[in-house]
Design a protein around this motif. Structure first.
Motif, PDB file in Angstrom:
ATOM      1  N   ALA A 125       0.815  -1.213   0.000  1.00  0.00           N
ATOM      2  CA  ALA A 125       0.000   0.000   0.000  1.00  0.00           C
ATOM      3  C   ALA A 125       0.851   1.267   0.000  1.00  0.00           C
ATOM      4  N   ALA A 126       2.114   1.170   0.458  1.00  0.00           N
ATOM      5  CA  ALA A 126       2.975   2.354   0.533  1.00  0.00           C
ATOM      6  C   ALA A 126       3.677   2.665  -0.778  1.00  0.00           C
ATOM      7  N   HIS A 127       3.638   1.743  -1.759  1.00  0.00           N
ATOM      8  CA  HIS A 127       4.399   1.950  -2.999  1.00  0.00           C
ATOM      9  C   HIS A 127       3.524   1.775  -4.231  1.00  0.00           C
ATOM     10  N   THR A 128       2.245   2.054  -4.139  1.00  0.00           N
ATOM     11  CA  THR A 128       1.361   1.833  -5.282  1.00  0.00           C
ATOM     12  C   THR A 128       1.628   2.803  -6.429  1.00  0.00           C
ATOM     13  N   ASP A 129       2.278   3.930  -6.158  1.00  0.00           N
ATOM     14  CA  ASP A 129       2.510   4.920  -7.200  1.00  0.00           C
ATOM     15  C   ASP A 129       3.902   4.825  -7.798  1.00  0.00           C
ATOM     16  N   LYS A 130       4.684   3.820  -7.437  1.00  0.00           N
ATOM     17  CA  LYS A 130       6.051   3.692  -7.942  1.00  0.00           C
ATOM     18  C   LYS A 130       6.091   2.758  -9.140  1.00  0.00           C
ATOM     19  N   GLU A 131       7.039   3.001 -10.031  1.00  0.00           N
ATOM     20  CA  GLU A 131       7.226   2.138 -11.199  1.00  0.00           C
ATOM     21  C   GLU A 131       8.360   1.153 -10.974  1.00  0.00           C
ATOM     22  N   PHE A 132       9.505   1.649 -10.515  1.00  0.00           N
ATOM     23  CA  PHE A 132      10.687   0.807 -10.347  1.00  0.00           C
ATOM     24  C   PHE A 132      10.776   0.299  -8.906  1.00  0.00           C
ATOM     25  N   VAL A 133      11.271  -0.903  -8.768  1.00  0.00           N
ATOM     26  CA  VAL A 133      11.516  -1.485  -7.451  1.00  0.00           C
ATOM     27  C   VAL A 133      12.912  -1.066  -6.995  1.00  0.00           C
ATOM     28  N   ARG A 364       0.151 -11.006 -22.286  1.00  0.00           N
ATOM     29  CA  ARG A 364       0.595 -10.488 -20.992  1.00  0.00           C
ATOM     30  C   ARG A 364       1.745  -9.505 -21.199  1.00  0.00           C
ATOM     31  N   LEU A 365       1.401  -8.223 -21.162  1.00  0.00           N
ATOM     32  CA  LEU A 365       2.383  -7.150 -21.277  1.00  0.00           C
ATOM     33  C   LEU A 365       2.073  -6.116 -20.206  1.00  0.00           C
ATOM     34  N   SER A 366       3.120  -5.501 -19.694  1.00  0.00           N
ATOM     35  CA  SER A 366       2.920  -4.419 -18.736  1.00  0.00           C
ATOM     36  C   SER A 366       2.391  -3.186 -19.474  1.00  0.00           C
ATOM     37  N   ALA A 367       2.034  -2.167 -18.703  1.00  0.00           N
ATOM     38  CA  ALA A 367       1.496  -0.953 -19.311  1.00  0.00           C
ATOM     39  C   ALA A 367       2.522  -0.290 -20.233  1.00  0.00           C
ATOM     40  N   ASP A 368       3.771  -0.221 -19.787  1.00  0.00           N
ATOM     41  CA  ASP A 368       4.812   0.376 -20.628  1.00  0.00           C
ATOM     42  C   ASP A 368       5.074  -0.465 -21.872  1.00  0.00           C
TER      43      ASP A 368
END
Length: 402
Positions: A125-133, A364-368
C-alpha cells in the motif's frame, strides 16, 4: 488349489471357468482389459498425478526487461543463487496452519522453471505509485494468475502470496526446523504483514553507497521477511516431497547468535558502520530472472549511475513472439479477438480497441510494454491493420521455429 485344478483341465469343457485353470486365465484377461481401460481413460494413480501437476509444470512467459531494471508488475523467476533452484509454489500440496489462519500451501525449490515458479512483483500500500523497485522497498510476491484455475471446477480462485511467520501463524515446521515459507490464499493481501518482503542487497555497506537504488535483474539480492526480520533461504541439505517429486525446502533464517556477538563487538568499539550485521551466507542470496539476456543485464549493472533506457519496440515484439511460441493458441485467439473488436468491418482498429483486444486474447504485457508495442504499430497515430499485424506475428513465429 481346488479339486478341479488338481484333477486337470482336460476333464472339463473349456466353457467351464469356475474352480479350474480356465478361471485363472479368464481373471487374468479381465484384469488386463481393466488395466488397458484405465490407462486409456487416464484413471491410474500416475495419470491422475500427471494431470494434477500438468498445469503448474507448463512453461510461463516472464516479463521483458531490456533495460535490466525490475518494475512493479513484472513476472519473474526467483532463482536461488547457491543451489540454482527456482522458488515454486506447490498449489495442490495443502499444509496445515495454525487454527484460524487462511489456506496455506507448500513452497519449495524446483529444478525446472515453470508456471508455478513464476511470481509477480506487486507493490504494498505504501508503494502503489512507484514504477521501479528499489533497494529497501517492501513487495508482495504473488503466484502466476494461471495457477488460480481450479482443475476440478474450472473456476478462478484467489491468488497465492508468498508468506512466512512465527510458529503461532505457521502451526508447524519443516525438516530444517526453521521458520517455514508457504503460499497463502488471502483476500486482503496488501495489509497483511506476513506477506511483505523487503528487498536488500547482501552487502549492506555497498548498498548504502549506491546512488541508483533501483533493483537490477540477474543481480544478487536478499529478501527479508518484514514481520520477523529473517531472510528467505534455501539449502540442499533439506528436502520436501510432493506430487512434483523431491524438492528443496524453503525457509527463513538468519544467524541470530553470530549477529548478536558481532553487534556487541561493534558497540564496544564505538563503531556504527553500515555493515555491523552478520555477513549474509549463500543460502540467503536470490536472483530475479526476467525475459532478457543475462549478459546484457550484467553489462547494464556495471553502470548503475546511468539513466534507464526507454523501451524499444523490437524487444517487446520479441517477447510477444516468445509468448506465442509457448502458447500455440495465442495467435488464433488474438486474431479472433481483433476481428470481434472490428465493428466497422474495415480491418482497422485504433490503439485503444487494439489494446483491449490483446488483453482479452491473453497477451501479458505491462502498461509500458503495451504502449511501446502500440506506438510501434500505429505510425503517426493512425489505426492499426489487423491483417498486417497477424501476418507479421505469424511470419515471425514461423521464422523463429525454423
Amino acid at each position: 488349489f481346488t479339486p478341479q485344478q488338481l484333477a486337470g483341465s482336460g476333464c472339463y469343457n473349456a466353457k467351464v471357468r469356475i474352480g479350474n485353470w480356465n478361471e485363472d486365465l479368464a481373471l487374468s484377461d479381465v484384469k488386463a482389459r481393466a488395466a488397458a481401460h484405465q490407462r486409456a481413460a487416464g484413471g491410474r494413480l500416475a495419470d491422475r498425478v500427471k494431470a494434477r501437476t500438468a498445469a503448474g509444470a507448463r512453461p510461463a512467459p516472464l516479463s521483458a526487461c531490456p533495460d535490466g531494471l525490475l518494475r512493479f508488475g513484472h513476472f519473474v523467476n526467483l532463482r536461488h543463487a547457491d543451489s540454482d533452484a527456482s522458488l515454486a509454489a506447490n498449489e495442490h500440496e495443502r499444509v496445515d496452519g495454525a487454527p484460524g489462519t487462511s489456506d496455506q500451501f507448500q513452497v519449495a525449490g524446483a529444478s525446472a522453471r515453470s508456471l508455478r515458479s513464476t511470481f509477480q512483483v506487486l507493490p504494498t500500500a505504501a508503494h502503489t505509485d512507484k514504477e521501479f523497485v528499489e533497494i529497501g522497498d517492501e513487495v508482495l510476491l504473488a503466484t502466476h494468475p494461471g495457477l488460480r484455475v481450479d482443475p476440478h471446477s474450472g473456476l478462478a480462485q484467489t491468488r497465492l502470496y508468498l508468506m512466512s511467520g512465527a510458529p503461532s501463524v505457521m502451526g508447524s515446521s519443516g525438516p530444517s526446523n526453521k521458520q517455514e515459507v508457504r503460499a497463502a490464499r488471502l483476500f486482503n493481501a496488501r495489509t497483511t504483514g506476513d506477506l511483505r518482503w523487503r528487498i536488500e542487497m547482501p552487502d549492506v555497506a555497498t548498498s548504502l553507497g549506491i546512488a541508483d537504488r533501483r533493483v537490477r535483474c540477474f543481480e544478487p539480492v536478499m529478501l527479508v521477511h518484514c514481520a520477523t526480520g529473517r531472510a528467505l533461504a534455501m539449502s540442499a541439505s533439506f528436502k520436501v516431497y510432493s506430487d512434483y517429486g523431491a524438492e528443496l525446502e524453503a525457509f527463513c533464517t538468519l544467524d541470530k547468535p553470530a549477529r548478536r556477538v558481532h553487534v556487541l563487538k561493534k558497540e564496544h568499539s564505538g563503531l556504527r558502520e553500515p555493515d555491523h550485521r552478520v555477513p549474509v551466507q549463500g543460502q540467503n542470496v536470490w536472483v530475479f530472472e526476467t525475459y532478457a539476456d543475462q549478459g546484457q543485464d550484467q553489462q547494464a549493472a556495471e553502470s548503475r549511475d546511468q539513466a534507464p533506457t526507454e523501451l524499444a519496440f523490437q524487444p517487446v515484439f520479441d517477447y510477444l513472439l516468445y509468448q506465442a511460441s509457448v502458447d500455440p493458441d495465442l495467435v488464433g485467439r488474438t486474431r479472433a479477438e481483433l476481428e470481434r473488436a472490428d465493428v466497422a468491418g474495415d480491418g482497422m482498429l485504433d490503439a485503444v480497441a487494439f489494446k483491449f483486444a490483446l488483453v482479452d486474447a491473453g497477451v501479458r504485457l505491462s502498461a509500458d510494454e503495451m504502449d511501446t508495442l502500440l506506438d510501434g504499430l500505429a505510425v503517426e497515430g493512425t489505426d492499426i491493420s489487423i491483417s498486417a499485424f497477424i501476418e507479421s506475428l505469424s511470419g515471425s513465429l514461423e521464422a523463429l521455429r525454423e
